[in-house]
Motif scaffolding. Structure first.
Motif, PDB file in Angstrom:
ATOM      1  N   GLU A 133       0.810  -1.221   0.000  1.00  0.00           N
ATOM      2  CA  GLU A 133       0.000   0.000   0.000  1.00  0.00           C
ATOM      3  C   GLU A 133       0.841   1.269   0.000  1.00  0.00           C
ATOM      4  OE1 GLU A 133      -3.187  -0.766  -0.396  1.00  0.00           O
ATOM      5  OE2 GLU A 133      -2.549  -2.855  -0.142  1.00  0.00           O
ATOM      6  N   THR A 134       2.141   1.167  -0.229  1.00  0.00           N
ATOM      7  CA  THR A 134       3.009   2.347  -0.123  1.00  0.00           C
ATOM      8  C   THR A 134       2.735   3.384  -1.211  1.00  0.00           C
ATOM      9  OG1 THR A 134       4.739   1.153  -1.334  1.00  0.00           O
ATOM     10  CG2 THR A 134       4.889   1.161   1.073  1.00  0.00           C
ATOM     11  N   GLY A 135       2.051   2.989  -2.263  1.00  0.00           N
ATOM     12  CA  GLY A 135       1.703   3.953  -3.309  1.00  0.00           C
ATOM     13  C   GLY A 135       0.352   4.610  -3.104  1.00  0.00           C
ATOM     14  N   ASP A 136      -0.373   4.208  -2.067  1.00  0.00           N
ATOM     15  CA  ASP A 136      -1.709   4.755  -1.807  1.00  0.00           C
ATOM     16  C   ASP A 136      -1.584   5.963  -0.890  1.00  0.00           C
ATOM     17  OD1 ASP A 136      -4.348   5.302  -1.221  1.00  0.00           O
ATOM     18  OD2 ASP A 136      -4.904   3.215  -0.847  1.00  0.00           O
ATOM     19  N   ALA A 156       8.983  -4.223  -1.905  1.00  0.00           N
ATOM     20  CA  ALA A 156       8.540  -3.998  -3.287  1.00  0.00           C
ATOM     21  C   ALA A 156       8.293  -2.525  -3.587  1.00  0.00           C
ATOM     22  CB  ALA A 156       7.278  -4.821  -3.581  1.00  0.00           C
ATOM     23  N   THR A 157       9.057  -1.655  -2.929  1.00  0.00           N
ATOM     24  CA  THR A 157       8.885  -0.212  -3.083  1.00  0.00           C
ATOM     25  C   THR A 157      10.204   0.415  -3.524  1.00  0.00           C
ATOM     26  OG1 THR A 157       7.226  -0.200  -1.312  1.00  0.00           O
ATOM     27  CG2 THR A 157       8.178   1.918  -1.932  1.00  0.00           C
ATOM     28  N   GLU A 158      10.162   1.234  -4.566  1.00  0.00           N
ATOM     29  CA  GLU A 158      11.353   1.944  -5.026  1.00  0.00           C
ATOM     30  C   GLU A 158      11.694   3.075  -4.065  1.00  0.00           C
ATOM     31  OE1 GLU A 158      13.212   0.978  -7.344  1.00  0.00           O
ATOM     32  OE2 GLU A 158      12.005  -0.257  -8.694  1.00  0.00           O
ATOM     33  N   LEU A 159      12.969   3.437  -4.015  1.00  0.00           N
ATOM     34  CA  LEU A 159      13.422   4.480  -3.092  1.00  0.00           C
ATOM     35  C   LEU A 159      12.712   5.809  -3.366  1.00  0.00           C
ATOM     36  CD1 LEU A 159      15.329   4.983  -0.733  1.00  0.00           C
ATOM     37  CD2 LEU A 159      17.123   5.571  -2.379  1.00  0.00           C
ATOM     38  N   GLU A 160      12.486   6.113  -4.626  1.00  0.00           N
ATOM     39  CA  GLU A 160      11.797   7.362  -4.964  1.00  0.00           C
ATOM     40  C   GLU A 160      10.366   7.363  -4.419  1.00  0.00           C
ATOM     41  OE1 GLU A 160      13.398   5.404  -7.052  1.00  0.00           O
ATOM     42  OE2 GLU A 160      15.172   6.632  -7.551  1.00  0.00           O
ATOM     43  N   GLU A 161       9.751   6.192  -4.375  1.00  0.00           N
ATOM     44  CA  GLU A 161       8.406   6.096  -3.813  1.00  0.00           C
ATOM     45  C   GLU A 161       8.426   6.302  -2.304  1.00  0.00           C
ATOM     46  OE1 GLU A 161       6.089   3.004  -6.690  1.00  0.00           O
ATOM     47  OE2 GLU A 161       7.746   2.161  -5.523  1.00  0.00           O
ATOM     48  N   ILE A 162       9.508   5.883  -1.670  1.00  0.00           N
ATOM     49  CA  ILE A 162       9.649   6.128  -0.232  1.00  0.00           C
ATOM     50  C   ILE A 162       9.817   7.621   0.026  1.00  0.00           C
ATOM     51  CG2 ILE A 162      10.944   5.575   1.864  1.00  0.00           C
ATOM     52  CD1 ILE A 162      11.790   2.957   0.536  1.00  0.00           C
ATOM     53  N   ASP A 163      10.590   8.300  -0.837  1.00  0.00           N
ATOM     54  CA  ASP A 163      10.693   9.760  -0.744  1.00  0.00           C
ATOM     55  C   ASP A 163       9.305  10.389  -0.736  1.00  0.00           C
ATOM     56  OD1 ASP A 163      13.509   9.945  -0.773  1.00  0.00           O
ATOM     57  OD2 ASP A 163      13.585   9.936  -2.959  1.00  0.00           O
ATOM     58  N   GLU A 164       8.452   9.921  -1.639  1.00  0.00           N
ATOM     59  CA  GLU A 164       7.121  10.502  -1.780  1.00  0.00           C
ATOM     60  C   GLU A 164       6.251  10.227  -0.566  1.00  0.00           C
ATOM     61  OE1 GLU A 164       7.015   9.945  -6.672  1.00  0.00           O
ATOM     62  OE2 GLU A 164       5.753   8.706  -5.359  1.00  0.00           O
ATOM     63  N   LEU A 165       6.273   8.991  -0.060  1.00  0.00           N
ATOM     64  CA  LEU A 165       5.384   8.676   1.059  1.00  0.00           C
ATOM     65  C   LEU A 165       5.834   9.375   2.338  1.00  0.00           C
ATOM     66  CD1 LEU A 165       6.541   6.354   3.261  1.00  0.00           C
ATOM     67  CD2 LEU A 165       6.357   4.920   1.241  1.00  0.00           C
TER      68      LEU A 165
END
Length: 346
Positions: A133-136, A156-165
């Motif tokens: 759910e890290t993209g939600d 299953a999460t890219e580092l850039e997606e972690i930046d965003e969350l």
């Protein structure tokens, strides 16, 4: 506990027992599993709050099925999987209360806003966002806005997606965030754990870090604790042989107990980088070798390796001075068994 704001900073890591689908749809088994987790030393018990309908659509087209080659759930419809695995919402209050009666933290992973609203009505003290759910961002924002401690798995999460969350969380003003390194494979291989990523997350985002561990055994979790993990999450079941969607990679209670015991020891062993004599070492220090007179000597007698030696206990001159003393003269009579003092020698 109610809605109190808990801090994820303890003397030992937060040991989270993930119930997930291991209740096998049986409420009595769910209660037994919670009790077993608490008895094994879990400091928190985590549930999952969703229904099949809030997760997916009841369709049987290929995209709505797990890949046939998946080790555990190959070929299953997503809807059927979630229908069998979900924890009925009417169970939550009793299971939360069971934890609270034993001073253990009950919390859950919500999978949509209705689940957050429901958990808020139960006074959930903190929340977990699952890796999938890290993209939600809508869900993450809703949870963060509660102001309660938030744990997010990063499988299953890219580092850039972690930046965003992380940005989404911080824009709500919630600063109580813990990121868990996680490998979203079941079971995961230790070589795929990459727990050094905890340092990357801690340094990059200035957050607390931990591990959601899907490997078998306790070795990876212990290593993570040694690297500073403040939270360790492991699935728990009564017996792996009981089956279920998550049974194959879950710990049995006696294994979870070993994790808690050894993990606590690992955490306590970290101590401080400041170097000072430990109180527990005082006796060892006292009986370290030092220089003693080992034969009766007279004034004017030469210091030799026959009349002074480095022996235990302490009390005399340090052994490192022995070469500088050989060949010099005693200034006074000294009986054997006397710790050597510089005042005895010219």
């Amino acid at each position: 506990m109610g809605g109190s704001r808990l801090k994820l900073v303890t003397q030992k890591p937060l040991f989270i027992a993930e119930i997930s689908a291991n209740h096998l749809g049986d409420f009595e088994r769910a209660k037994k599993l919670v009790t077993a987790a608490i008895g094994a030393g879990a400091t928190a018990v985590k549930f999952q709050t969703y229904t099949a309908a809030t997760m997916t659509l009841d369709l049987n087209t290929p995209e709505f099925r797990i890949s046939d080659d998946h080790a555990l759930w190959g070929g299953k419809k997503l809807y059927s999987l979630y229908e069998s695995a979900h924890t009925p919402w009417e169970w939550h209050e009793d299971l939360f209360n069971l934890c609270r009666e034993r001073s253990v933290i009950p919390f859950s992973s919500p999978f949509d806003s209705t689940a957050v609203d429901f958990l808020e009505s139960l006074g959930a003290p903190m929340y977990k966002i699952a890796s999938m759910e890290t993209g939600d961002h809508k869900l993450i924002r809703r949870v963060a806005e509660t102001g309660k401690p938030l744990i997010i798995s990063t499988g299953a999460t890219e580092l850039e997606e972690i930046d965003e969350l992380v940005e989404v969380v911080r824009k709500t003003g919630n600063s109580n965030l813990t990121l868990l390194v996680c490998t979203s494979s079941y079971p995961a291989k230790p070589a795929d754990a990459h727990i050094f990523r905890m340092k990357l997350l801690r340094d990059r985002f200035g957050v607390k870090v931990g591990l959601s561990d899907h490997t078998l055994g306790i070795g990876v979790s212990i290593a993570a604790i040694a690297l500073g993990a403040v939270a360790i999450e492991k699935h728990i079941t009564i017996k792996r042989s009981d089956g279920g969607p998550d049974g194959a990679f879950s710990m049995e209670p006696h294994e979870f107990k070993q994790l808690v015991e050894e993990g606590t020891s690992a955490a306590l062993s970290l101590g401080s980088e400041n170097w000072s004599m430990q109180e527990s070492e005082r006796e060892s220090r006292r009986i370290r070798r030092s220089l003693y007179v080992v034969k009766d000597v007279q004034a004017g007698e030469t210091v030799t390796e026959q009349n002074i030696r480095a022996i235990r206990p302490g009390g005399g001159i340090k052994p490192k001075y022995l070469p500088n003393l050989i060949g010099r003269k005693f200034l006074k009579e000294v009986p054997a068994g006397t710790p050597l003092d510089f005042l005895f020698i010219e």
